[in-house]
Design an enzyme around this catalytic site. Structure first.
Site, PDB file in Angstrom:
ATOM      1  N   ASP A 211       0.873  -1.181   0.000  1.00  0.00           N
ATOM      2  CA  ASP A 211       0.000   0.000   0.000  1.00  0.00           C
ATOM      3  C   ASP A 211       0.908   1.228   0.000  1.00  0.00           C
ATOM      4  O   ASP A 211       2.140   1.097   0.063  1.00  0.00           O
ATOM      5  CB  ASP A 211      -0.927  -0.021   1.231  1.00  0.00           C
ATOM      6  CG  ASP A 211      -2.241   0.711   0.961  1.00  0.00           C
ATOM      7  OD1 ASP A 211      -2.188   1.872   0.518  1.00  0.00           O
ATOM      8  OD2 ASP A 211      -3.315   0.127   1.199  1.00  0.00           O
ATOM      9  N   HIS A 271      -2.973   2.784  -4.452  1.00  0.00           N
ATOM     10  CA  HIS A 271      -2.328   2.325  -3.213  1.00  0.00           C
ATOM     11  C   HIS A 271      -0.921   1.798  -3.527  1.00  0.00           C
ATOM     12  O   HIS A 271      -0.499   0.765  -2.997  1.00  0.00           O
ATOM     13  CB  HIS A 271      -3.169   1.241  -2.519  1.00  0.00           C
ATOM     14  CG  HIS A 271      -4.472   1.767  -1.992  1.00  0.00           C
ATOM     15  ND1 HIS A 271      -4.578   2.377  -0.758  1.00  0.00           N
ATOM     16  CD2 HIS A 271      -5.717   1.792  -2.526  1.00  0.00           C
ATOM     17  CE1 HIS A 271      -5.846   2.752  -0.553  1.00  0.00           C
ATOM     18  NE2 HIS A 271      -6.559   2.415  -1.614  1.00  0.00           N
ATOM     19  N   GLU A 335     -10.193   2.359  -4.826  1.00  0.00           N
ATOM     20  CA  GLU A 335      -9.907   3.778  -4.605  1.00  0.00           C
ATOM     21  C   GLU A 335      -8.866   4.351  -5.572  1.00  0.00           C
ATOM     22  O   GLU A 335      -7.906   4.990  -5.147  1.00  0.00           O
ATOM     23  CB  GLU A 335      -9.426   3.985  -3.158  1.00  0.00           C
ATOM     24  CG  GLU A 335     -10.464   3.571  -2.128  1.00  0.00           C
ATOM     25  CD  GLU A 335     -10.017   3.816  -0.680  1.00  0.00           C
ATOM     26  OE1 GLU A 335     -10.834   4.295   0.088  1.00  0.00           O
ATOM     27  OE2 GLU A 335      -8.856   3.519  -0.332  1.00  0.00           O
ATOM     28  N   TYR A 427     -15.562  -4.252   9.166  1.00  0.00           N
ATOM     29  CA  TYR A 427     -14.310  -3.495   9.240  1.00  0.00           C
ATOM     30  C   TYR A 427     -13.916  -3.349  10.698  1.00  0.00           C
ATOM     31  O   TYR A 427     -14.447  -2.507  11.420  1.00  0.00           O
ATOM     32  CB  TYR A 427     -14.482  -2.128   8.549  1.00  0.00           C
ATOM     33  CG  TYR A 427     -14.149  -2.197   7.081  1.00  0.00           C
ATOM     34  CD1 TYR A 427     -14.414  -3.359   6.366  1.00  0.00           C
ATOM     35  CD2 TYR A 427     -13.555  -1.144   6.414  1.00  0.00           C
ATOM     36  CE1 TYR A 427     -14.100  -3.461   5.028  1.00  0.00           C
ATOM     37  CE2 TYR A 427     -13.232  -1.227   5.064  1.00  0.00           C
ATOM     38  CZ  TYR A 427     -13.510  -2.391   4.379  1.00  0.00           C
ATOM     39  OH  TYR A 427     -13.192  -2.493   3.054  1.00  0.00           O
ATOM     40  N   PHE A 428     -12.957  -4.153  11.096  1.00  0.00           N
ATOM     41  CA  PHE A 428     -12.618  -4.180  12.516  1.00  0.00           C
ATOM     42  C   PHE A 428     -11.619  -3.084  12.906  1.00  0.00           C
ATOM     43  O   PHE A 428     -11.175  -3.034  14.048  1.00  0.00           O
ATOM     44  CB  PHE A 428     -12.106  -5.569  12.913  1.00  0.00           C
ATOM     45  CG  PHE A 428     -13.163  -6.646  12.884  1.00  0.00           C
ATOM     46  CD1 PHE A 428     -14.489  -6.346  12.590  1.00  0.00           C
ATOM     47  CD2 PHE A 428     -12.842  -7.968  13.155  1.00  0.00           C
ATOM     48  CE1 PHE A 428     -15.470  -7.332  12.560  1.00  0.00           C
ATOM     49  CE2 PHE A 428     -13.811  -8.963  13.141  1.00  0.00           C
ATOM     50  CZ  PHE A 428     -15.123  -8.654  12.833  1.00  0.00           C
ATOM     51  N   ASP A 429     -11.276  -2.201  11.930  1.00  0.00           N
ATOM     52  CA  ASP A 429     -10.545  -1.000  12.337  1.00  0.00           C
ATOM     53  C   ASP A 429     -11.530  -0.006  12.954  1.00  0.00           C
ATOM     54  O   ASP A 429     -11.123   0.957  13.594  1.00  0.00           O
ATOM     55  CB  ASP A 429      -9.796  -0.358  11.158  1.00  0.00           C
ATOM     56  CG  ASP A 429     -10.675  -0.112   9.937  1.00  0.00           C
ATOM     57  OD1 ASP A 429     -11.664  -0.843   9.743  1.00  0.00           O
ATOM     58  OD2 ASP A 429     -10.365   0.821   9.172  1.00  0.00           O
TER      59      ASP A 429
HETATM   60  C1  TNX Z   1     -11.075   1.763   2.776  1.00  0.00           C
HETATM   61  S1  TNX Z   1     -11.559  -1.159   1.892  1.00  0.00           S
HETATM   62  C2  TNX Z   1      -9.993   1.133   2.200  1.00  0.00           C
HETATM   63  C3  TNX Z   1      -8.765   0.950   2.980  1.00  0.00           C
HETATM   64  C4  TNX Z   1      -8.839   1.666   4.290  1.00  0.00           C
HETATM   65  C5  TNX Z   1     -10.181   1.475   4.949  1.00  0.00           C
HETATM   66  C6  TNX Z   1     -10.320   2.142   6.283  1.00  0.00           C
HETATM   67  C7  TNX Z   1     -10.705  -0.628   0.822  1.00  0.00           C
HETATM   68  C8  TNX Z   1     -10.734  -1.447  -0.330  1.00  0.00           C
HETATM   69  N1  TNX Z   1     -10.028   0.525   0.960  1.00  0.00           N
HETATM   70  O1  TNX Z   1      -7.681   1.373   2.201  1.00  0.00           O
HETATM   71  O2  TNX Z   1      -7.827   1.201   5.092  1.00  0.00           O
HETATM   72  O3  TNX Z   1     -11.188   1.978   4.098  1.00  0.00           O
HETATM   73  O4  TNX Z   1     -11.469   1.706   6.963  1.00  0.00           O
END
Ligand code: TNX
Length: 572
Positions: A211, A271, A335, A427-429
């Site tokens: 990333d 990323h 993204e 999403y466990f963050d």
């Molecule tokens: C979205 S899930 C992202 C991650 C981030 C996350 C934070 C995804 C494919 N992309 O890069 O870490 O949200 O919750």
């Protein structure tokens, strides 16, 4: 800190009720298996593990390995010798544990098993090695929490209640993703996470290895990926590191022994700042790129228009495939900021040549090329739901749903398989309660990161438990394309191994039950009862690893993160 102090105070208050609950399970009266089996019926007599117990296994080397792992675990906890023999057990007598594939019910499939207890024997019967392995995980849970003890436990008896279990998973893909790029975990942490995943019958470890903030996998052909791309400046200090190919091989083997496939992710085309910092020619406009602190949506991404980028990616993926036997390779795809592509002559030339409508279609074209390359090597592409944009997604690509509500419906309609990882519940963050969300934001703010737009919210244990990966009303012929679900631990916030455990446990247990158990067996109050009566104690006894809490404190911390507070219990 404040949170930890509160947790400790509650722990002291609750310690008394906990030991009573643990005793109740020691009697062997209750069956508190997690995830809950398809069928579990009381049967004749209990089976007692003694110094004379032997383990017989009549299947292949993998099954012998499973038997040895069971023996090692129970030997440590009980002190019994528990010899393992590879032999047929026609009429097992005298307290034998049998692992057999003979006469197994084919309906159990590749991962199912039966577990039949009698006074003379305990038989785990399964059509295949994975089922035998899962049967042994269930057996560990049928014994008291002392079965998890890291040292010899002074338990009065080792009794397995008389039951007959018939069990198989609802989904074939039961996953957990770890982000090792934003922050790096220790090898020991990865091993322990794999152990605990297997204990809950999870079978896919999706490893986010690259990333913007760091490239974490050694690639021999491109040494700068780790020499440069694995390091960044954070808070004025050099932060980073990576996994060597040798370490990765060991971890892949370690996972395989536990019937876990490691699905590597090499994120592209976005990323990718860490790779660009190492090899700037991979960008549309070469420049001075840096390995970044956690960020989102930056414009510098791989240039898909240059043949040299595709060559680079194919060479990287070739080494990745040598390391990871996984039939599925994850290529991220999320993204992607396409600003640079709009003014890049290489990208625009491809758009012209291929008759593509726009930059979204360019990403789709690029994904298609990578999918074809992976296919030519016998592998399948998986990517986040953005890979659906721009049209031409190959039919064999697996869509990983995260932020697009309609993705599962649309992808399965098109005939693509889907793994569900909804940001709203997997999403466990995200925090597990209001206090943990506040501390998450405070932590980010202290590091100068404004995460207001990142969508962090509260994901309670109950929310995870009550979510269904299959959208309501999805027609059956589409529902069969939902391969399963997965939770993710993203690590933008500085998540050390101890904090990572807090974010993962106990929520991953709820996800495991959602993935394994049939929908009609799911029942929040019964899940809660099993956790309270037995399961937290098992985890507390084995220790989660990094945190040095006593079992009582750890059990209380798990209860607290589960939302099982004393006030709530009293009101129940
Ligand atoms: C979205 S899930 C992202 C991650 C981030 C996350 C934070 C995804 C494919 N992309 O890069 O870490 O949200 O919750």
């Amino acid at each position: 800190m404040v949170l930890r102090t509160i947790v400790r105070a509650v722990a002291v208050l609750a310690a008394v009720s906990i030991s009573v609950r643990a005793d109740a399970e020691d009697s062997g009266a209750a069956v508190n298996v997690v995830p809950i089996p398809v069928r579990c019926e009381p049967d004749a007599k209990p089976f007692v593990l003694t110094a004379k117990t032997r383990i017989l296994v009549d299947h292949d080397a993998t099954a012998v390995q499973t038997a040895s792992m069971l023996a090692d675990r129970l030997r440590t906890a009980s002190g019994f010798p528990l010899p393992v023999e590879q032999a047929a057990a026609d009429t097992p007598r005298g307290g034998t544990i049998v692992l057999t594939t003979r006469d197994a019910d084919a309906k159990l499939g590749a991962e199912g098993y039966e577990l039949i207890v009698s006074a003379e024997s305990l038989v785990i019967r399964a059509p295949a090695a994975a089922g035998l392995f899962y049967g042994t995980q269930t057996l560990r849970q049928l014994l008291g929490p002392q079965a998890e003890s890291p040292t010899k436990a002074d338990a009065a008896s080792w009794t397995v209640p008389g039951v007959r279990i018939w069990d198989r998973p609802r989904f074939a893909y039961r996953g957990f993703m770890l982000d090792s790029s934003r922050h790096l975990q220790s090898e020991a942490f990865v091993r322990r996470t794999l152990d605990l995943m297997a204990y809950h019958k999870l079978n896919r470890f999706h490893w986010h290895l690259t990333d913007d903030p760091g490239w974490r996998i050694e690639i021999r052909k491109y040494p700068k990926l780790t020499a440069v791309g694995a390091w960044r400046m954070t808070d004025g200090q050099r932060y980073g590191g990576f996994f060597t190919q040798e370490q990765i091989r060991d971890l892949v083997a370690y996972a395989a022994k536990r019937h876990i496939t490691i699905v590597p992710e090499i994120d592209m085309p976005a990323h990718s700042a860490a790779a660009l910092a190492a090899y700037p020619h991979l960008a549309c406009v070469p420049g001075e790129f840096k390995v970044l602190n956690p960020c989102h949506g930056i414009p510098d991404v791989y240039c898909p228009g240059k043949p040299s980028t595709v060559e680079f990616i194919e060479a990287v993926l070739t080494e990745v495939m040598e390391l990871f036997p996984s039939p599925v390779i994850h290529i991220g795809g999320d993204e992607c900021n396409k600003t640079r592509w709009k003014s890049c002559p290489h990208c625009q030339a491809v758009i012209q040549r291929e008759g593509l409508s726009d930059e979204d279609a360019l990403q789709s074209w690029f994904t298609g090329r990578i999918a074809a390359f992976l296919r030519s090597k016998g592998r399948r592409l998986m990517g986040w739901n953005e890979i659906m944009r721009g049209g031409q997604l190959p039919k064999d690509a697996i869509v990983h749903q995260w932020n697009d509500e309609r993705a599962a419906v649309e992808a399965t309609r098109a005939g693509n398989d889907v793994v569900v990882s909804r940001a709203t519940w997997a999403y466990f963050d995200h925090g597990w309660d209001a206090a943990s969300v506040k501390s998450l934001f405070d932590g980010l703010k202290a590091r100068g990161i404004d995460a207001t737009g990142w969508g962090y919210g509260i994901t309670t244990l109950r929310k995870v438990y009550e979510s269904d990966p299959v959208p309501a009303d999805l027609p059956a012929e589409q529902a069969r394309h939902i391969l399963g679900a997965q939770a993710q631990l993203w690590t933008e916030l500085r998540v050390d191994d101890v904090a990572a455990d807090e974010y993962i446990w106990p929520r991953l247990i709820a996800l495991a039950e959602v993935c394994w158990s049939p929908r009609e067996r799911l029942d929040w109050s019964d899940f809660r009862r099993r956790m309270e009566t037995a399961h937290f104690r098992r985890l507390a006894v084995r220790g989660l690893g990094a945190g040095a809490s006593s079992p009582d404190v750890l059990q209380m911390q798990l209860r607290q993160r589960a939302g099982f507070t004393e006030a709530e219990s009293a009101a129940k």
